[in-house]
Scaffold this motif. Structure first.
Motif, PDB file in Angstrom:
ATOM      1  N   PRO A  45       0.806  -1.226   0.000  1.00  9.22           N
ATOM      2  CA  PRO A  45       0.000   0.000   0.000  1.00  9.22           C
ATOM      3  C   PRO A  45       0.839   1.277   0.000  1.00  9.22           C
ATOM      4  O   PRO A  45       1.915   1.343   0.574  1.00  9.22           O
ATOM      5  CB  PRO A  45      -0.808  -0.121   1.307  1.00  9.22           C
ATOM      6  CG  PRO A  45      -0.900  -1.585   1.554  1.00  9.22           C
ATOM      7  CD  PRO A  45       0.418  -2.147   1.086  1.00  9.22           C
ATOM      8  N   VAL A  46       0.306   2.288  -0.680  1.00  4.30           N
ATOM      9  CA  VAL A  46       0.911   3.619  -0.757  1.00  4.30           C
ATOM     10  C   VAL A  46       0.055   4.565   0.083  1.00  4.30           C
ATOM     11  O   VAL A  46      -1.173   4.435   0.131  1.00  4.30           O
ATOM     12  CB  VAL A  46       0.973   4.112  -2.216  1.00  4.30           C
ATOM     13  CG1 VAL A  46       1.506   5.543  -2.285  1.00  4.30           C
ATOM     14  CG2 VAL A  46       1.834   3.174  -3.055  1.00  4.30           C
ATOM     15  N   ARG A  96      10.299  13.261   6.701  1.00  2.00           N
ATOM     16  CA  ARG A  96      11.088  12.273   7.450  1.00  2.00           C
ATOM     17  C   ARG A  96      10.876  10.837   6.961  1.00  2.00           C
ATOM     18  O   ARG A  96      11.534   9.912   7.464  1.00  2.00           O
ATOM     19  CB  ARG A  96      10.745  12.361   8.949  1.00  2.00           C
ATOM     20  CG  ARG A  96      11.145  13.674   9.601  1.00  2.00           C
ATOM     21  CD  ARG A  96      10.952  13.610  11.115  1.00  2.00           C
ATOM     22  NE  ARG A  96       9.555  13.413  11.482  1.00  2.00           N
ATOM     23  CZ  ARG A  96       8.687  14.405  11.695  1.00  2.00           C
ATOM     24  NH1 ARG A  96       9.082  15.661  11.567  1.00  2.00           N
ATOM     25  NH2 ARG A  96       7.446  14.144  12.041  1.00  2.00           N
ATOM     26  N   ALA A  97       9.984  10.645   6.013  1.00  2.00           N
ATOM     27  CA  ALA A  97       9.673   9.295   5.538  1.00  2.00           C
ATOM     28  C   ALA A  97      10.777   8.765   4.634  1.00  2.00           C
ATOM     29  O   ALA A  97      11.592   9.523   4.090  1.00  2.00           O
ATOM     30  CB  ALA A  97       8.343   9.296   4.794  1.00  2.00           C
ATOM     31  N   ARG A  98      10.815   7.448   4.468  1.00  2.00           N
ATOM     32  CA  ARG A  98      11.784   6.844   3.550  1.00  2.00           C
ATOM     33  C   ARG A  98      11.474   7.279   2.122  1.00  2.00           C
ATOM     34  O   ARG A  98      10.314   7.313   1.701  1.00  2.00           O
ATOM     35  CB  ARG A  98      11.723   5.316   3.643  1.00  2.00           C
ATOM     36  CG  ARG A  98      12.215   4.759   4.965  1.00  2.00           C
ATOM     37  CD  ARG A  98      12.206   3.235   4.934  1.00  2.00           C
ATOM     38  NE  ARG A  98      13.083   2.721   3.882  1.00  2.00           N
ATOM     39  CZ  ARG A  98      13.216   1.437   3.582  1.00  2.00           C
ATOM     40  NH1 ARG A  98      12.504   0.527   4.252  1.00  2.00           N
ATOM     41  NH2 ARG A  98      14.049   1.049   2.639  1.00  2.00           N
ATOM     42  N   PRO A  99      12.498   7.605   1.341  1.00  2.00           N
ATOM     43  CA  PRO A  99      12.280   8.055  -0.042  1.00  2.00           C
ATOM     44  C   PRO A  99      12.078   6.886  -1.001  1.00  2.00           C
ATOM     45  O   PRO A  99      12.844   6.695  -1.951  1.00  2.00           O
ATOM     46  CB  PRO A  99      13.563   8.828  -0.342  1.00  2.00           C
ATOM     47  CG  PRO A  99      14.616   8.145   0.473  1.00  2.00           C
ATOM     48  CD  PRO A  99      13.927   7.711   1.743  1.00  2.00           C
ATOM     49  N   ASP A 100      11.027   6.115  -0.761  1.00  2.00           N
ATOM     50  CA  ASP A 100      10.799   4.915  -1.557  1.00  2.00           C
ATOM     51  C   ASP A 100       9.489   4.948  -2.347  1.00  2.00           C
ATOM     52  O   ASP A 100       9.087   3.948  -2.940  1.00  2.00           O
ATOM     53  CB  ASP A 100      10.821   3.671  -0.657  1.00  2.00           C
ATOM     54  CG  ASP A 100       9.832   3.773   0.508  1.00  2.00           C
ATOM     55  OD1 ASP A 100       9.007   4.722   0.516  1.00  2.00           O
ATOM     56  OD2 ASP A 100       9.888   2.908   1.413  1.00  2.00           O
ATOM     57  N   GLY A 101       8.801   6.114  -2.320  1.00  2.00           N
ATOM     58  CA  GLY A 101       7.564   6.244  -3.079  1.00  2.00           C
ATOM     59  C   GLY A 101       6.323   5.759  -2.376  1.00  2.00           C
ATOM     60  O   GLY A 101       5.233   5.836  -2.952  1.00  2.00           O
ATOM     61  N   TYR A 102       6.456   5.294  -1.138  1.00  2.00           N
ATOM     62  CA  TYR A 102       5.294   4.749  -0.434  1.00  2.00           C
ATOM     63  C   TYR A 102       4.653   5.754   0.524  1.00  2.00           C
ATOM     64  O   TYR A 102       3.614   5.458   1.112  1.00  2.00           O
ATOM     65  CB  TYR A 102       5.671   3.457   0.299  1.00  2.00           C
ATOM     66  CG  TYR A 102       5.901   2.324  -0.666  1.00  2.00           C
ATOM     67  CD1 TYR A 102       4.846   1.557  -1.135  1.00  2.00           C
ATOM     68  CD2 TYR A 102       7.182   2.045  -1.151  1.00  2.00           C
ATOM     69  CE1 TYR A 102       5.051   0.520  -2.043  1.00  2.00           C
ATOM     70  CE2 TYR A 102       7.399   1.018  -2.069  1.00  2.00           C
ATOM     71  CZ  TYR A 102       6.319   0.270  -2.502  1.00  2.00           C
ATOM     72  OH  TYR A 102       6.525  -0.741  -3.417  1.00  2.00           O
TER      73      TYR A 102
END
Length: 341
Positions: A45-46, A96-102
């Motif tokens: 999920p995104v 602050r989120a991971r830069p992974d597109g999610y």
């Protein structure tokens, strides 16, 4: 046969060669990982983080896009509302989120263009902590008045405001909101003296316009249109460059013919952003999918029915637009003296 000359020892040369090879391998691995992660994205999920409570234009747009993108990707796209601090809380979460597109941000003018000049301390850097994916939509404002106000167009309104004593009042959803700063921009261009009455939300401000406690305010077209149909407020002018599809009989501010307002424009805007360092191939994929969804006739019709103007474009175009809006609103904030409380 390899031959080395100079002071560098054989073990040191081996170490340097190993380090160079390792760096090259790491770069290749990162490129391969970015390509692989784009190819199978998304595999879970995104989340789209919305800076405001449910029910408003940013939330409404996010939910339409989440449904469409979820269908396109075959994976759930969840909307999470994180209101507070004028949108800064949501911005901090995504920064602050991971830069992974999610984890994506439903970006708007407040958190990205106004707040950097309004707040002394920000939980993110609006220019450095995000990468634009693409702009999605705009919403026009409309100048609404107490129905008993003896003004039916911009010319009448300006003449009345210049002669009324004490100064005419205008409401807003709060200090530093676009309702507030948009009116500051308007009254400066129109050379008016007016008194600002801030409220704790749009609904409270509109209620006092309807009740005649404040004379006017700028309200988003989707919020004002139902009140206009029941004649609880009167529309004087819309603030976009063209007439609103929801209010085709209401002229624009520019149509007033007043020279100082010939370029006046006030629109809320919305788009998707990701944390900085999100891989470029993934950003390109997200932009392509966003534009694919926005190009669907049924999506465009749904958005326009709800008062949105659909916008499509590249990440670069959206990034340049955000920078121009930051400069524009910095000037207005500083001139108004507004500071976040």
């Amino acid at each position: 046969m390899l031959r080395f000359t100079g002071p560098c020892s054989w073990p040191r040369r081996l170490a340097l060669m190993w380090m160079a090879g390792a760096a090259l391998a790491t770069g290749v691995a990162r490129m391969a990982h970015a390509t692989d992660s784009t190819a199978d994205y998304p595999n879970r999920p995104v989340m789209i983080v919305v800076p405001f409570p449910p029910g408003g234009s940013p939330d409404q747009l996010a939910r339409i896009l989440s449904q469409q993108l979820g269908t396109l990707w075959g994976k759930p796209v969840v909307v999470e509302n994180r209101p507070g601090a004028g949108g800064n809380i949501a911005g901090g979460v995504v920064a602050r989120a991971r830069p992974d597109g999610y984890t994506l941000l439903m970006g708007t003018d407040g958190p990205l263009a106004i707040n950097p000049s309004l707040y002394a301390h920000m939980p993110y850097d609006a220019q450095r902590d995000f990468v634009p994916i693409g702009m999605a939509a705009t919403v026009d404002f409309v100048l609404v008045a107490d129905p008993t106000l003896p003004a039916r167009n911009i010319g009448d309104f300006i003449r009345l405001a210049r002669t009324q004593q004490p100064a005419m009042t205008y409401g807003s959803s709060g200090i530093g909101s676009q309702h507030h700063l948009g009116m500051e921009l308007f009254r400066t261009d129109a050379r008016l003296e007016m008194k600002h009455v801030p409220y704790k939300g749009v609904s409270q401000a509109l209620a006092d316009v309807m009740g005649g406690h404040v004379s006017v305010m700028f309200a988003a077209v989707p919020a004002a249109a139902p009140l206009m149909r029941t004649q609880k407020v009167r529309a004087i002018a819309v603030t976009g460059p063209q007439r609103s599809a929801m209010l085709p009989d209401v002229p624009t501010v520019r149509e007033s013919g007043i020279a100082s307002l010939k370029d006046f424009e006030l629109r809320a805007w919305f788009g998707l952003l990701a944390p900085v360092q999100t891989p470029a191939p993934l950003v390109a994929r997200l932009n392509a999918d966003l534009n694919k969804v926005l190009a669907k006739p049924e999506v465009r019709a749904l958005l326009e029915k709800n008062g949105f103007g659909v916008v499509q474009g590249s990440p670069e175009t959206f990034g340049r637009f955000i920078q121009s809006e930051q400069s524009r609103w910095a000037t207005v904030v500083h001139a108004s003296g507004a500071r976040a409380e």
